[in-house]
Motif scaffolding. Structure first.
Motif, PDB file in Angstrom:
ATOM      1  N   HIS A 143       6.717  -3.720  -4.623  1.00  0.00           N
ATOM      2  CA  HIS A 143       5.855  -2.640  -4.992  1.00  0.00           C
ATOM      3  C   HIS A 143       5.134  -2.784  -6.283  1.00  0.00           C
ATOM      4  CE1 HIS A 143       9.509  -2.569  -7.464  1.00  0.00           C
ATOM      5  NE2 HIS A 143       8.942  -2.105  -8.321  1.00  0.00           N
ATOM      6  N   THR A 144       5.476  -4.126  -6.742  1.00  0.00           N
ATOM      7  CA  THR A 144       4.765  -4.779  -8.060  1.00  0.00           C
ATOM      8  C   THR A 144       3.505  -5.760  -7.764  1.00  0.00           C
ATOM      9  OG1 THR A 144       6.277  -6.186  -8.665  1.00  0.00           O
ATOM     10  CG2 THR A 144       6.472  -4.110  -9.582  1.00  0.00           C
ATOM     11  N   PHE A 145       3.559  -6.269  -6.305  1.00  0.00           N
ATOM     12  CA  PHE A 145       2.697  -7.239  -6.082  1.00  0.00           C
ATOM     13  C   PHE A 145       1.289  -6.786  -5.775  1.00  0.00           C
ATOM     14  CE2 PHE A 145       0.592  -9.470  -2.346  1.00  0.00           C
ATOM     15  CZ  PHE A 145       0.602 -10.752  -2.940  1.00  0.00           C
ATOM     16  N   ALA A 146       0.268  -7.173  -6.500  1.00  0.00           N
ATOM     17  CA  ALA A 146      -0.842  -6.828  -6.443  1.00  0.00           C
ATOM     18  C   ALA A 146      -2.001  -7.116  -5.341  1.00  0.00           C
ATOM     19  CB  ALA A 146      -1.651  -7.302  -7.782  1.00  0.00           C
ATOM     20  N   GLY A 147      -1.429  -8.042  -4.801  1.00  0.00           N
ATOM     21  CA  GLY A 147      -2.318  -8.629  -3.321  1.00  0.00           C
ATOM     22  C   GLY A 147      -2.099  -7.591  -2.145  1.00  0.00           C
ATOM     23  N   ARG A 148      -2.867  -7.990  -0.963  1.00  0.00           N
ATOM     24  CA  ARG A 148      -2.721  -7.033  -0.128  1.00  0.00           C
ATOM     25  C   ARG A 148      -1.429  -7.419   0.890  1.00  0.00           C
ATOM     26  NH1 ARG A 148      -7.094  -7.092   4.783  1.00  0.00           N
ATOM     27  NH2 ARG A 148      -6.124  -5.406   6.257  1.00  0.00           N
ATOM     28  N   GLN A 149      -0.688  -6.525   1.181  1.00  0.00           N
ATOM     29  CA  GLN A 149       0.241  -6.717   2.241  1.00  0.00           C
ATOM     30  C   GLN A 149       0.266  -5.812   3.462  1.00  0.00           C
ATOM     31  OE1 GLN A 149       4.287  -5.746   0.030  1.00  0.00           O
ATOM     32  NE2 GLN A 149       3.128  -5.575  -1.843  1.00  0.00           N
ATOM     33  N   LEU A 150       0.491  -6.638   4.333  1.00  0.00           N
ATOM     34  CA  LEU A 150       0.276  -6.040   5.892  1.00  0.00           C
ATOM     35  C   LEU A 150       1.212  -6.454   6.815  1.00  0.00           C
ATOM     36  CD1 LEU A 150      -2.667  -7.122   7.829  1.00  0.00           C
ATOM     37  CD2 LEU A 150      -2.376  -7.958   5.824  1.00  0.00           C
TER      38      LEU A 150
END
Length: 162
Positions: A143-150
């Motif tokens: 939830h704190t990762f600023a990159g794109r997650q998919l």
């Protein structure tokens, strides 16, 4: 759509077609309900470069070998063509597009509710796979990762990550 079947298979991808093969051999009255508008299951939604993870000769559905392909790991279109041909070869009763919303049990069996009516049955086979509702595990810090997650279900190709 029929109002009664001995068995209702929910999902018309590889697992649903394999179930249909064995249900036909057993002489049961069955129907396969698939939300897709065409054959191919999750294979229709993969990325362009997706390949079968094994040679065609090691990837058949029951009863009929997948035709060989010149590439060691066949591309999506080869798998799609095989799944379409498999359905036709075994004359499987696949109803499309049909969205199943619920299965209700009562003292006399099961009722499968769909967007085109309902079917009474004794048994249901769930062959829906995971493509429509992929599992995304909880990962600490996600939830704190600023990159794109998919999830791989949303991946289409490397262009978005250049």
């Amino acid at each position: 759509m029929s109002e009664h079947a001995d068995v209702v298979v929910i999902g018309g991808g590889q697992a649903g077609l394999a179930a249909g093969y064995y249900l036909r051999r057993a002489g049961l009255n069955f129907v396969i309900l698939d939300r897709q508008d065409r054959a191919g299951g999750a294979w229709r939604h993969g990325w362009d470069s997706l390949r079968l993870f094994s040679p065609a000769e090691y990837s058949p559905l029951p009863g009929w070998p997948m035709p060989p392909h010149p590439d060691a790991f066949p591309p999506v279109e080869h798998v799609l063509a095989y799944l379409r041909a498999y359905e036709e070869r075994y004359d499987l009763d696949v109803q499309r597009p049909v969205v199943v919303s619920d299965v209700i049990a009562d003292d006399d069996g099961l009722t499968v509710l769909t967007d085109v009516g309902q079917i009474r049955t004794r048994y249901v086979v769930s062959a829906t796979g995971t493509w429509a509702a992929p599992f995304v595990p909880m990962v600490e810090g996600a939830h704190t990762f600023a990159g794109r997650q998919l999830h791989s279900a949303q991946y289409r190709g490397p262009e978005d990550f250049a």
